[in-house]
Design a protein around this motif. Structure first.
Motif, PDB file in Angstrom:
ATOM      1  N   UNK A  20       0.926  -1.273   0.076  1.00 25.29           N
ATOM      2  CA  UNK A  20       0.010   0.156   0.041  1.00 25.29           C
ATOM      3  C   UNK A  20       0.857   1.179  -0.046  1.00 25.29           C
ATOM      4  N   UNK A  21       1.877   1.321   0.958  1.00 21.65           N
ATOM      5  CA  UNK A  21       2.667   2.515   1.074  1.00 21.65           C
ATOM      6  C   UNK A  21       3.426   2.736  -0.258  1.00 21.65           C
ATOM      7  N   UNK A  22       3.966   1.593  -0.840  1.00 21.97           N
ATOM      8  CA  UNK A  22       4.662   1.741  -2.004  1.00 21.97           C
ATOM      9  C   UNK A  22       4.016   2.286  -2.987  1.00 21.97           C
ATOM     10  N   UNK A  23       2.841   2.283  -3.208  1.00 15.30           N
ATOM     11  CA  UNK A  23       1.800   2.937  -4.250  1.00 15.30           C
ATOM     12  C   UNK A  23       2.070   4.609  -3.886  1.00 15.30           C
ATOM     13  N   UNK A  24       2.072   4.914  -2.966  1.00 19.32           N
ATOM     14  CA  UNK A  24       2.104   6.351  -2.534  1.00 19.32           C
ATOM     15  C   UNK A  24       3.567   6.934  -2.870  1.00 19.32           C
ATOM     16  N   UNK A  25       4.369   6.055  -2.497  1.00 19.13           N
ATOM     17  CA  UNK A  25       5.842   6.569  -2.768  1.00 19.13           C
ATOM     18  C   UNK A  25       6.007   6.668  -4.186  1.00 19.13           C
TER      19      UNK A  25
END
Ligand code: HT7
Ligand code: ZN
Length: 874
Positions: A421-426
């Motif tokens: 999930x966080x990788x998508x925002x990074x």
């Protein structure tokens, strides 16, 4: 019970592509035949045996690829089905089990609620229906055939209706097919004889969806608001997140016996009827707002939870924190954003902060658990939602939306992790979010301190922010978090000052603190500023300000951030009450500086009629638990109660004239509507009545009595009754009796009646609650009723639960032990009422500990309750 650890995650050795279920409903002997299409998982261990989960199952028969299994090919017990030597190519396994829905008091798996068959499978209830790889990373396409007698005409399942028809002996069947692969925890069926309301929702791309809400017979009209809220939520998700609904039908079923609020089963949400049924006469404005929020929450799970689910239960916040964030945003758009923010922060502080500061503290993504049902917590839900908000503040609105789009696109149809999930925002923002991700790993609420110095000659203002987090169980050392501090500077004249720094540190009005300390120098500051920090509550932290009461009153009068305006008044009131507690301890009397009363008076003059919902929040002073949290240790609930009451009395007297005037002005003479505008007026009017009564009991009581008699809706009626309930005597008992007589056949309203009485802060309440335990309308087998009477006593009546003689604790411990064998989940929730026991003064602390130890020593004791009390005592 073994500890389950995140680091031990392993994919399954087999996958289940399709599930075909045939369920023959029967009150005590429901037959379930499951045909599973299995194959070895390329990511698993080749040749491994296949162990399926079960829970209290009665095994009937098993077949492999259509042929009965030899006795030595498998082992079956109520808790496990093991196929010793599974084929190493695709195969089908057919298993027949038998379950007893009527005897199912745990309300997990298949059970009956007031005659209606329903299921609850999250987190691990599917294994109480059939043997399965009952974990969220096993995704299958389900086809469900349900068969029942004529007395159960309605048969619902996940997905789309496929087929239905009559059978011999008056029996009939329905087949449902859900084309979207899903984990077993999203499985559901319903069988019953229910009323419904329905409509057609046309999606953004023009598809027609039949939406319906099913309720018990005679309650149809009370389902209309829920149906409307559902359609508004569907539209909002299209407009704000670009998410369209994906099946031909969306069904909601309300049941009266339910362990939690509601459940997002694919295409078939099952609800606690408390979050569905509403009418002016039976539901308060808060009930309507909760219904809107929960309906939206469960609907939003269709994308955040169902289309993309969790790899394992450690990732629970991936669906829950995110979906709470989404429902909060929906309600903010539907109502007032600042008022919603204040309400949400109140919930966070009253439910999550104590959890984070006590023995049950855990990270938003826990690393280990014994009983997963104990991790549906305020930390996972509410703090989890705050982390999404922090993420959005850090990357900005546009990057946030792009990150969400990427998440939906990349992970649709899979079971994902927080890292993914966080990788998508990074990726969407081009930022390194590894420091942000620490929020998911570290328990405890950061304390943010701010120190400011104004140099009038140089016209500079130097602001130093620092953070620390206290140790929590298993995490003695804490790291600094990434804290976005939204801020402004307010001049003493009341104007908002420009934020100028040499390095643009506060671009967009947000200063990011990502180390232990940070100092910023603002230049060209024309007058001494008062800093307004953590605007909109931009991060879940405890703010420690070096501002004077007068500075805070400047913010209260002039801050352009409504949240901080409210916060300033709360902080001043908290300080006054805490000083009053100290004064009482020292044998002195309670003093209330005139400043707060004056400021409240000005505020009411200027804002009460313009923004009553906001004014109601301002007028609602910090509660006893808020004050206890502020004091932190050696808590004496009686002293807090007395101090708070005295402060309210003084304010009520100082503002008497204004309050009486406002009470009249706020009367509504239009027909009832639950909309935010009317609800705001009623909220303020009830708040005004409460404060007025605190200042002048006789006058308040007369007004409350009149309001009670004339009320045309539940908000006014219950608001008046709450005020009357605080004044002992005939009038109170008469009003309680009148309320009971009017609503004796209405379970949800009777819950309010039980809850109100359990909340009376008086020495006689324990006896009253004990008496009510044997009231004919009381039953421990209904979770709502139990939460109303026992939950309210334990969670909303601090002085009486924490009585000095320990009788309150002992009583709640008795009830927990009585309830545990029948419904461990509800018993376990109730036992979290002890979570702040270590903050009490020594006498009460000893009584609480004794009660906890008595629960811990009981046998048998469920894993659910054992887990909570053991951790609480550690
Ligand atoms: N996902 C659901 C949480 C849940 C639950 C609901 C009812 C009974 C038992 C339950 N265990 C977990 C509700 C939600 O958060 O949307
Ligand atoms: Zn949820």
């Amino acid at each position: 019970a073994p500890v389950i650890r995140l680091e031990d995650y392993q994919p399954t050795d087999y996958l289940i592509d399709t599930v075909s279920l045939a369920i023959g409903l029967h009150p005590t002997e429901t037959r379930v035949t499951a045909t599973l299409a299995l194959r070895p998982n390329p990511a698993g261990h080749a040749g491994a045996s296949l162990a399926l989960d079960g829970d209290e199952l009665v095994f009937v028969s098993a077949a492999l690829d259509g042929s009965p299994l030899a006795a030595d090919a498998y082992t079956a017990s109520p808790e496990k089905f093991v196929l010793h030597r599974p084929p190493q190519q695709p195969f089908t396994l057919t298993i027949e089990t038998c379950v007893n829905p009527t005897a199912n008091t745990k309300l997990m798996g298949l059970y009956r609620s007031n005659g209606t068959y329903c299921t609850q499978c999250e987190a691990d209830g599917f294994r109480r229906i059939t043997y399965f790889l009952d974990r969220p990373d096993v995704l299958s396409v389900y086809t469900t055939r349900i068969e029942a007698d004529a007395d159960t005409p309605l048969l619902l399942g996940n997905g789309n209706p496929a087929e239905a028809g009559a059978l011999a002996d008056g029996r009939h069947f329905a087949v449902w097919h859900d084309p979207f692969p899903k984990p077993s925890y999203l499985f559901a069926i319903v069988g019953g004889d229910l009323d419904h309301v329905e409509d057609v929702f046309t999606t953004a791309s023009g598809r027609k969806v039949k939406v319906a809400v099913y309720v018990e017979r005679g309650k149809r009209e009370r389902a209309r608001y829920a149906l409307d809220a559902l359609q508004r939520a569907m539209r909002w998700d299209e407009e704000v997140f670009g998410r369209e609904y994906d099946l031909d039908v969306f069904n909601i079923v309300a049941v009266s016996a339910f362990n939690m609020g509601a459940m997002e089963n694919k295409g078939l949400n099952i609800f606690n009827d408390k979050y569905v049924l509403a009418s002016a006469d039976t539901a308060t404005d808060s009930d309507y707002a909760n219904i809107e929020a929960v309906i939206a929450h469960e609907y939003f799970h269709n994308w955040t939870g169902n289309r993309i689910t969790c790899r394992d239960w450690f990732q629970l916040c991936l669906k829950e924190g995110l979906t709470v964030f989404r429902d909060q945003e929906f309600s903010s758009d539907a109502r007032s954003r600042p008022v919603k923010r204040i309400a949400d922060v109140r919930v966070l502080r009253s439910a999550q902060f104590p959890e984070d500061a006590g023995p049950l503290a855990h990270p938003v993504r826990p690393r280990a658990y014994k009983e997963i049902n104990n991790f549906y917590t305020a930390t996972v839900y509410e703090k989890g939602a705050e982390l999404i908000r922090v993420l959005k503040t850090l990357v900005g609105g546009q990057h946030f939306r792009r990150g969400m789009d990427l998440y939906f696109e990349r992970h649709d149809g899979t079971a994902a992790t927080i890292e993914e999930f966080i990788a998508c925002f990074a990726e969407a923002s081009g930022r390194d979010l590894s420091a942000f991700s620490q929020w998911y790993e570290q328990a405890g609420t950061p304390r943010l301190s701010a120190r400011g110095r104004y140099d009038a000659g140089a016209k500079t203002y130097t602001l130093t922010l620092a953070q620390t987090t206290l140790p929590t169980p298993d995490q003695p050392e804490k790291r600094p978090m990434v804290i976005p501090v939204a801020l402004g500077l307010i001049g003493e004249s009341g104007r908002e000052l420009p934020l100028t720094t040499a390095d643009g540190a506060t671009d967009g009005g947000v200063l990011v603190l990502d180390g232990a300390e940070r100092t910023v120098i603002f230049t060209d500051v024309e007058e001494r500023p008062v800093p307004s920090l953590l605007r909109g509550f931009s991060a879940p932290a405890i703010l420690d300000l070096d501002l004077t009461d007068d500075d805070l009153l400047v913010l209260f009068a002039h801050d352009t951030d409504a949240f901080n305006q409210w916060q300033a008044a709360q902080t001043v009131a908290t300080r006054i009450i805490v000083r009053a507690v100290e004064a009482l301890h020292a044998g002195g009397t309670v003093q209330v500086p005139v400043g707060l009363a004056q400021a409240l008076g000005h505020f009411l003059d200027a804002r009460a009629l313009r923004d009553p919902a906001f004014a109601a929040q301002v007028l609602s002073l910090p509660g006893e638990a808020d004050i206890a949290r502020e004091i932190g240790e050696n808590i004496d609930p009686e002293a807090i109660f007395t101090a708070r009451k005295a402060v309210r009395e003084t304010l009520g007297q100082a503002l008497a004239g204004k309050l009486a005037h406002l009470y009249g002005e706020l009367a509504i003479d239009a027909p009832y509507s639950p909309d935010a505008a009317q609800a705001g007026k009623r909220a303020l009017r009830n708040g005004v009545l409460g404060l007025l009564t605190a200042g002048d009991a006789a006058r308040g009581e007369a007004l409350a009595r009149a309001q009670f008699d004339a009320a045309t809706n539940m908000t006014d009626r219950l608001g008046a009754l709450s005020v009357l309930s605080l004044v002992a005597g005939e009038a109170r008992e008469a009003a309680l009796q009148a309320f009971y007589d009017r609503y004796r056949d209405d379970p949800l309203v009777l819950d309010k009646w039980f809850a109100l009485q359990a909340s009376i802060p008086e020495a006689g309440t324990l006896e009253r609650v004990k008496r009510l335990l044997s009231h004919p309308a009381f039953s421990l087998s209904n979770p709502n009723r139990t939460r109303a009477l026992i939950g309210s006593f334990a969670m909303a009546n601090l002085t009486q639960f924490a009585r000095a003689d320990g009788a309150g604790f002992a009583f709640v411990a008795d009830v927990i032990l009585q309830l545990d064998p029948a419904n461990p989940q509800v018993a376990s929730r109730l036992s979290t009422a002890f979570r702040t026991w270590k903050t009490l003064e020594p006498g009460r602390r000893a009584h609480a500990e004794a009660a906890l130890r008595r629960i811990a020593a009981a046998t048998p004791l469920s894993q659910d309750v054992a887990d909570i009390v053991t951790r609480s005592l550690a």
